[in-house]
Enzyme design. Structure first.
Site, mmCIF file in Angstrom:
data_model
loop_
_atom_site.group_PDB
_atom_site.id
_atom_site.type_symbol
_atom_site.label_atom_id
_atom_site.label_comp_id
_atom_site.label_asym_id
_atom_site.label_seq_id
_atom_site.Cartn_x
_atom_site.Cartn_y
_atom_site.Cartn_z
ATOM 1 N N ASP A 103 0.765 -1.130 -0.052
ATOM 2 C CA ASP A 103 0.023 0.065 0.256
ATOM 3 C C ASP A 103 0.775 1.437 -0.046
ATOM 4 O OD1 ASP A 103 -2.089 -1.750 0.332
ATOM 5 O OD2 ASP A 103 -2.899 -0.942 2.017
ATOM 6 N N ASP A 104 0.202 2.619 -0.541
ATOM 7 C CA ASP A 104 0.428 3.862 -0.221
ATOM 8 C C ASP A 104 1.797 4.243 -1.172
ATOM 9 O OD1 ASP A 104 -1.103 3.583 1.947
ATOM 10 O OD2 ASP A 104 0.346 4.019 3.639
ATOM 11 N N HIS A 127 -6.087 3.020 -4.494
ATOM 12 C CA HIS A 127 -5.936 3.348 -3.136
ATOM 13 C C HIS A 127 -6.408 4.671 -2.611
ATOM 14 C CE1 HIS A 127 -5.383 2.124 1.131
ATOM 15 N NE2 HIS A 127 -4.235 2.565 1.322
ATOM 16 N N HIS A 154 -5.457 9.330 0.271
ATOM 17 C CA HIS A 154 -5.557 8.410 1.439
ATOM 18 C C HIS A 154 -6.298 8.983 2.621
ATOM 19 C CE1 HIS A 154 -3.928 5.780 4.452
ATOM 20 N NE2 HIS A 154 -3.747 5.096 3.636
ATOM 21 N N HIS A 185 3.311 -2.425 3.383
ATOM 22 C CA HIS A 185 3.625 -1.113 2.991
ATOM 23 C C HIS A 185 4.898 -0.931 2.309
ATOM 24 C CE1 HIS A 185 0.185 -0.754 5.873
ATOM 25 N NE2 HIS A 185 -0.294 0.327 5.140
#
Length: 253
Positions: free
Chosen positions: A56-57, A106, A110, A202
Site C-alpha cells: 500500500d501507499d 487506493h 488516502h 506497505h
C-alpha cells in the site's frame, strides 16, 4: 482374372486395417488435447500453493528496491497506489506494471472515506482511478480503502467503477511504528503466511523491504507461488463493490 479380382479386395482390406490402426492414435491425440485444454482453463491457484503479497501507499522512495527483490524471486505482487503519489512518480508507477505486477486504486489522497460525504468519496476514487490509468494505460479493477474503512456509500461508488474491494486477509502490521524492525517483520510475515492469503504490507516502510529477501527465500522453499490478487481470485464470480476474499476486512491500509 482371379488375381485381378483379388487386387481391389486386398487394397480395401489394407485401407481398413490402416484406418483401424490409426483411429486409436487419433483418439489419443484428441483426448490428450482436450485434457490439455481443460488444464489450461483451470485456475492456476487450484493446482498451486498461492499467496498474494500486496503493498500500500506507493509509489514511494523504496518502490524500485522492492521491485528488484520481487524480480529476483520471480514474485508477482499487487500495488495499491495513492493517486497524488502516482502523479509525482509516474515513471516508478510504470516500472511496477513493466515488472508484471498488478495495480489497484487506493484513492487520491488516502483520506478515510467514511469521514467524507458521497460526492467527496466519489472524487477520491475517480481521481485515483484516472491518474493510475493515465500513468499505466490500465484501468484498476481492484480497490482498497484507506484504513480498510468502508460503508454502503463506498461500496456503491466502488461498484459504479466496476471494481471489487480487497481489504486483505492478514497483515504484517508494519503500519505500527513499534513493529518496524526487520527481524520482527520477517518473523511476522512467515507466521501469517498461508495458502490463499492476501498479505497487507506497505512499500513505504524501509524495514518491510529489507525483510522481504528472507521471507521470499523461505516461502519459496515451502513451495509457494507469489501471485497477483486477480490471479488468486481467478475462476471466482466477483460482484463489483463487494469485498474479496470473503472474510472480515483488515485495518491499517
Amino acid at each position: 482374372m482371379a488375381l485381378h479380382r483379388l487386387a481391389p479386395l486386398a487394397a480395401i482390406c489394407a485401407l481398413t486395417l490402416s484406418a483401424a490402426l490409426t483411429a486409436p492414435a487419433q483418439a489419443q491425440v484428441q483426448t490428450h488435447s482436450t485434457a490439455t485444454q481443460q488444464r489450461a482453463a483451470e485456475p492456476y491457484c487450484e493446482t498451486h500453493k498461492c499467496i498474494a503479497l500486496t503493498f500500500d501507499d506507493g509509489p514511494a522512495e523504496y518502490t524500485n528496491d522492492l521491485l528488484k527483490v520481487l524480480k529476483k524471486y520471480k514474485a508477482k505482487a499487487t500495488f495499491f497506489l495513492i493517486g497524488n503519489r502516482v502523479q509525482k512518480h509516474p515513471k516508478v508507477t510504470k516500472n511496477i506494471v513493466k515488472g508484471g505486477h498488478e495495480v489497484g486504486n487506493h484513492t487520491w489522497s488516502h483520506k478515510y472515506l467514511t469521514d467524507l460525504e458521497y460526492k467527496a468519496i466519489y472524487s477520491e476514487v475517480k481521481k485515483g482511478q484516472d491518474i493510475i490509468k493515465k500513468a499505466t494505460g490500465k484501468t484498476p479493477v481492484l480497490f482498497r480503502a484507506p484504513g480498510g474503512l468502508i460503508n454502503d456509500g463506498v461500496r456503491t461508488i466502488i461498484g459504479k467503477f466496476g471494481m471489487v474491494q480487497i481489504p486483505g486477509t492478514v497483515s504484517t502490521q508494519d503500519y505500527i511504528k513499534d513493529y518496524r524492525d526487520v527481524e520482527f517483520l520477517t518473523g511476522r510475515a512467515l507466521d501469517i503466511a498461508n495458502e490463499d492469503e492476501v498479505v497487507l504490507m506497505h512499500e513505504t516502510v524501509k524495514q518491510t523491504i529489507e525483510s522481504l529477501p528472507a521471507v521470499l527465500e523461505e516461502l519459496t522453499a515451502q513451495g509457494y507461488s507469489f501471485v497477483t490478487v486477480s490471479k488468486l481470485l481467478e475462476g471466482q464470480t466477483l460482484t463489483p463493490g463487494e469485498s474479496y476474499p470473503e472474510q472480515l476486512p483488515m485495518s491499517g491500509g
